[in-house]
Design an enzyme around this catalytic site. Structure first.
Site, PDB file in Angstrom:
ATOM      1  N   LYS A   1       0.843  -1.206   0.000  1.00 17.09           N
ATOM      2  CA  LYS A   1       0.000   0.000   0.000  1.00 17.09           C
ATOM      3  C   LYS A   1       0.872   1.248   0.000  1.00 17.09           C
ATOM      4  O   LYS A   1       0.646   2.191  -0.754  1.00 17.09           O
ATOM      5  CB  LYS A   1      -0.924   0.011   1.228  1.00 17.09           C
ATOM      6  CG  LYS A   1      -2.136  -0.880   1.080  1.00 17.09           C
ATOM      7  CD  LYS A   1      -2.841  -1.112   2.407  1.00 17.09           C
ATOM      8  CE  LYS A   1      -3.951  -2.141   2.213  1.00 17.09           C
ATOM      9  NZ  LYS A   1      -4.520  -2.639   3.462  1.00 17.09           N
TER      10      LYS A   1
ATOM     11  N   GLN B   1      -5.212  -1.260   9.546  1.00 19.66           N
ATOM     12  CA  GLN B   1      -5.127  -2.612   8.985  1.00 19.66           C
ATOM     13  C   GLN B   1      -5.795  -3.629   9.917  1.00 19.66           C
ATOM     14  O   GLN B   1      -5.489  -3.672  11.103  1.00 19.66           O
ATOM     15  CB  GLN B   1      -3.651  -2.970   8.753  1.00 19.66           C
ATOM     16  CG  GLN B   1      -3.429  -4.302   8.098  1.00 19.66           C
ATOM     17  CD  GLN B   1      -3.919  -4.353   6.649  1.00 19.66           C
ATOM     18  OE1 GLN B   1      -3.704  -3.423   5.868  1.00 19.66           O
ATOM     19  NE2 GLN B   1      -4.589  -5.429   6.295  1.00 19.66           N
TER      20      GLN B   1
ATOM     21  N   ASP C   1     -11.451   2.997   3.859  1.00 19.81           N
ATOM     22  CA  ASP C   1     -11.869   1.597   3.793  1.00 19.81           C
ATOM     23  C   ASP C   1     -13.396   1.487   3.708  1.00 19.81           C
ATOM     24  O   ASP C   1     -13.925   0.430   3.375  1.00 19.81           O
ATOM     25  CB  ASP C   1     -11.393   0.844   5.056  1.00 19.81           C
ATOM     26  CG  ASP C   1     -10.271  -0.140   4.754  1.00 19.81           C
ATOM     27  OD1 ASP C   1     -10.065  -0.448   3.565  1.00 19.81           O
ATOM     28  OD2 ASP C   1      -9.619  -0.604   5.704  1.00 19.81           O
TER      29      ASP C   1
END
Ligand code: NDP
Length: 296
Positions: free
Chosen positions: A54, A98, A121
């Site tokens: 990422k 995460q 997200d």
């Protein structure tokens, strides 16, 4: 008949190039650099790989990458304090924590502490509600990637029968919402569903997000249907480790009209959509027009 292979790797590269071009223009015109903060708690090896990837792709797109790596034993209150600092930081337009988080941390609490406008997200309860009511939301990256692949392949999706196998908050449910918003007739299947093969056989679109290696076989697929395989499963075959999806590719490819492979299908789209979401969040934060084609 053999299905067309949907090349998610190539499509993701196109999305990343589109994002990078938009970022370059944004920065040249206004001096704004979109920033993505990624928070990793603990040393889960798969998560470490994702986070590295990422960070690398964020920088390649011309954005700023802020990585926060915290030890596994970090108290919840400390993680919440970091999220609050990132919420207040004007250089940060997107925040990603995460998952999975260590067991002593309440993941829902942490996700819902993120400013919804920075929730790239799309897991914050506000974004879930906005998506479900057809309002402008941050859309979860994997389902957004699947939607882009489907629209590219099929054009308008209105009226098509879609079966989503899996009802997780990360993939299945938002995927179903996106297909519904595009006027598909959507069935969400799960572990208690009766006659899953029969349901799938009626579908123009099958999305498999289960986590069971090669569960969906060719005889479940309607001839010509589009099959999107979200699953990522590590198995051992012929003494070697192999990555396979939730769809038995060898049999499904004989029946489907189009199918995503694993690897090289949905996987690369997830990070590409994360970059797209960060750019979208940055444009929204600055009252600028959003990039076309990169949101739902
Ligand atoms: P979850 O484990 O959270 O959800 C799995 C879903 O599958 C559940 O709803 C479960 O039903 C359902 N299920 C399990 N067994 C069956 C069965 N026999 N028949 C029908 N449904 C069943 O997984 P995720 O949604 O997080 O992930 C799904 C897959 O996608 C995984 O392989 C994961 O690795 C992959 N993934 C890939 C990503 C990418 O970037 N390509 C990103 C995210 C995930 P129930 O609710 O009843 O238990």
């Amino acid at each position: 008949m053999t299905a067309a292979i949907i090349d998610g790797k190539a499509f993701a590269a196109k999305v990343r190039a589109q994002v990078a071009a938009h970022v370059a223009k944004l920065t040249a015109d206004s001096g704004i650099v979109p920033g993505l903060a990624v928070v990793l708690v603990g040393e889960d090896p798969a998560s470490q790989v994702y986070v590295r990837s990422k960070g690398k792709q964020t920088v390649e797109a011309g954005m700023a990458s802020f990585e926060h790596k915290l030890p596994a034993e970090t108290p919840e209150v400390e993680l919440l304090a970091l999220v609050r600092r990132l919420n207040a930081d004007p250089a940060v337009h997107g925040i990603l924590v995460q998952l999975p988080l260590p067991a002593h941390i309440n993941a829902d609490l942490v996700i819902n502490a993120i400013d919804p406008a920075k929730d790239v997200d799309g897991f914050h309860i506000s974004n879930v509600g906005l998506l479900g009511t057809g309002q402008k939301a941050m859309v979860p990256c994997t389902p957004l990637g699947c939607l882009m692949l489907l629209r590219d392949r099929l054009g308008k999706l209105a009226g098509l029968d879609a079966v989503v196998i899996g009802r997780s908050n990360i993939v299945g449910k938002p995927m179903a919402q996106l297909l519904l918003a595009d006027s598909c007739t959507v069935t969400i299947a799960h572990s208690r569903t009766r006659d899953l093969p029969g349901l799938c056989r009626r579908a123009d679109i099958v999305i498999a997000a289960v986590g069971r290696p090669e569960m969906v076989t060719g005889d479940w697929i309607k001839p010509g249907a589009t099959v999107i395989d979200v699953g990522i499963n590590r198995i051992e075959r012929d003494g070697k480790e192999k990555l396979v999806g939730d769809v038995d590719f060898a049999s499904a490819v004989q029946v489907a009209g189009a199918i995503t492979p694993v690897p090289g299908g949905v996987g690369p789209m997830t990070i590409a959509c994360l970059l797209a979401n960060t750019l979208t969040a940055c444009c929204r934060a600055n009252g600028l027009p959003e990039p076309a084609g990169l949101t739902a």
